[in-house]
Scaffold this active site. Structure first.
Site, mmCIF file in Angstrom:
data_model
loop_
_atom_site.group_PDB
_atom_site.id
_atom_site.type_symbol
_atom_site.label_atom_id
_atom_site.label_comp_id
_atom_site.label_asym_id
_atom_site.label_seq_id
_atom_site.Cartn_x
_atom_site.Cartn_y
_atom_site.Cartn_z
ATOM 1 N N THR A 350 -2.339 5.821 0.004
ATOM 2 C CA THR A 350 -1.224 5.234 -0.710
ATOM 3 C C THR A 350 0.065 5.844 -0.186
ATOM 4 O O THR A 350 0.040 6.902 0.440
ATOM 5 C CB THR A 350 -1.354 5.546 -2.223
ATOM 6 O OG1 THR A 350 -2.672 5.211 -2.658
ATOM 7 C CG2 THR A 350 -0.353 4.785 -3.061
ATOM 8 N N GLY A 433 -6.443 8.002 -5.031
ATOM 9 C CA GLY A 433 -7.002 7.104 -6.031
ATOM 10 C C GLY A 433 -7.191 7.840 -7.342
ATOM 11 O O GLY A 433 -6.352 7.810 -8.236
#
Length: 536
Positions: A350, A433
């Site tokens: 991310t 995550g």
């Protein structure tokens, strides 16, 4: 591994890549506001951090408007193809969704529409749409150096990159067929062409125009499920953030399909405990964090999905009664023993960034392809790597996150913001995550309970509880700093402890901005990554 903590009274930008941070600073210097800068940073990250994010992924924005005096959330996650249903995979004997490849790319990429929505609603009006994407185009056309973090993931994913012709052509030396080294120039001409189309045609170029058709034609040819109507139907969604109080702050998170409420549940539990009396580097601290995380994740995994398809009892989950019951459970007669729990495996890749401008506007935003290099599938000659976010869907008919047409999956992305007396006090977020709510918890408690600066809070030794795909059990990973005998004590309590490096990439890359007394802004980028905070 120590970063300087820039401070300023005008503006602050932080992102996981130094070039993207410079792009944001430049937009602010040209007269743009925080939203303009966030769109430009997001587009730049889609080029310079291609292993973490890209035009084929999703994004979430949390925006504080100084003019309106309120926070708005923008959910830029894509929905599953209209043709998608569990039978597509079950009839072939699969027990779960594919991790990679074109069939894992079955959700519409939402990020480009989120850029357009955010800019249309909150942009300054002083800069044109195309101006915000020019820096990203320049890095795609003229090239940029392969960063430390990108190269590390290239090495890790060499087989994946070699297997896809488009990715092979980008990341390998043509003369030796070996990976390009760190610092080598990476140019992305096909991606540059796609950026030019979006600059000229806005979001419609991606969801209705020739670029959309090129993506769909490639996906259809290669056996995927996304179709023209899926792109044409896509729209981002403006949402009201969820909030909870924590020691005088109001902490804001995105509502489902984001996992943000899990962090709020954790804070509700810790609100009832005198955390500052527990030494930050002790076994007692890590044990408490792991047990708080497990209990929040149990409810998250039980309920989280697209709320349009499954009722999520948020009032109950975020209630004082629930927090009280969970704390009693943690502090009960077996409080020294690890509680058993098996988490849902998740991806960890991310890019989070944040901006505060001179007018007091603030943007906390995050974007992702889900796994490193997403689906590892490039749609034709567009240069766009499609996300594999759809691989998080379940194929079990009774599971709340079961695959269904037009459904948004359980989403790990969760940009954070905390308010003090109604105004932004802290912007924070991270790669990862399972690690996203845990690292935000570490940052908030580091600042509020242990008196850290934003840079000190991000640099604290971190933990992450959970697992990623391919792991058979939940582990409590601890960075190997200031542990003493904590690891051994935790093992005796029943935790599956794994000691990782002092500044391990498994802990993600966090960024943050703290707004202090008198209007001073402090920015921080994670020493574990390639980020940079810039004040002006």
């Amino acid at each position: 591994m120590h970063n300087a903590m820039p401070q300023s009274y005008r503006y602050m930008v932080t992102s996981p890549h130094y070039l993207a941070s410079q792009v944001g600073s430049g937009i602010l210097q040209q007269g743009g506001n925080a939203v303009d800068a966030s769109v430009a940073i997001s587009a730049a990250l889609a080029v310079v951090y291609p292993h973490m994010t890209g035009l084929g992924g999703d994004s979430f924005f949390m925006i504080y408007s100084a003019k309106e005096g309120k926070v708005a959330g923008l959910n830029g996650s894509g929905r599953a193809a209209a043709a998608a249903h569990p039978g597509l995979f079950l009839q072939g004997g699969a027990s779960r969704m594919p991790d990679r490849g074109v069939q894992s790319a079955l959700t519409v990429p939402g990020m480009v529409d989120a850029w357009w929505e955010a800019w249309s609603a909150y942009g300054s009006g002083r800069l044109a749409w195309a101006d915000l994407l020019k820096p990203a185009l320049r890095y795609a056309e003229d090239g940029m150096p392969i960063s430390r973090n990108l190269h590390a993931w290239m090495v890790r994913d060499e087989k994946l990159l070699r297997a896809n012709p488009a990715l092979h052509g980008l990341y390998f030396e043509s003369s030796t067929d070996t990976l390009k080294p760190e610092g080598a120039k990476l140019t992305q001409p096909m991606l540059a062409k796609s950026l030019r189309a979006i600059m000229a045609g806005g979001r419609d170029a991606f969801y209705n125009g020739a670029l959309m058709k090129a993506i769909v034609e490639a996906v259809r040819r290669d056996g995927g499920f996304l179709a023209e109507q899926d792109f044409a139907a896509h729209r981002s969604e403006w949402v009201e953030p969820l909030t909870t109080a924590y020691r005088g702050l109001i902490v804001c998170q995105m509502p489902p399909n984001s996992q943000g409420f899990a962090l709020l549940m954790m804070l509700n539990m810790l609100e009832k405990i005198e955390l500052s009396r527990i030494p930050r580097h002790s076994a007692a601290f890590y044990h408490l964090m792991a047990e708080v995380v497990k209990r929040a994740f149990r409810y998250r995994d039980q309920h989280l999905t697209d709320p349009a398809f499954h009722e999520i009892p948020l009032d109950e989950l975020l209630s004082d009664d629930t927090a009280e019951a969970l704390v009693r459970d943690i502090l009960g007669s077996t409080s020294s023993q690890a509680n058993g729990f098996t988490s849902v495996p998740s991806g960890q890749d991310t890019a989070y960034a944040a901006v505060v401008d001179e007018e007091g506007n603030a943007v906390s935003f995050i974007q992702s392809l889900y796994y490193d290099f997403g689906s590892a599938y490039v749609a034709g000659e567009t240069g766009i790597i499609l996300q594999n976010r759809g691989s998080y869907f379940s194929l079990e008919e009774t599971h709340p996150n079961v695959l269904a047409p037009g459904k948004r999956t359980f989403h790990t992305l969760m940009p954070g913001m905390a308010l003090k007396e109604g105004k932004p006090f802290l912007l924070m977020g991270t790669q990862g995550g399972e690690g996203q709510p845990q690292t935000q918890l570490s940052i908030i408690t580091g600042i509020v309970d242990y008196g850290c600066t934003i840079q000190e809070a991000i640099a604290l030794p971190r933990w992450v509880y959970g697992r990623t795909w391919g792991e058979d059990c939940d582990r409590l990973r601890l960075e190997n700093r200031n542990l003493g005998n904590a690891a051994e004590r935790l093992k005796k309590c029943g935790h599956q402890v794994e000691i990782v490096a002092e500044w391990d990439g498994i802990m993600g890359q966090a960024q943050g901005i703290r707004l202090g007394e008198g209007g001073i802004l402090s920015g921080a980028a994670d020493p574990r990554g390639d980020g940079l905070a810039i004040g002006g």
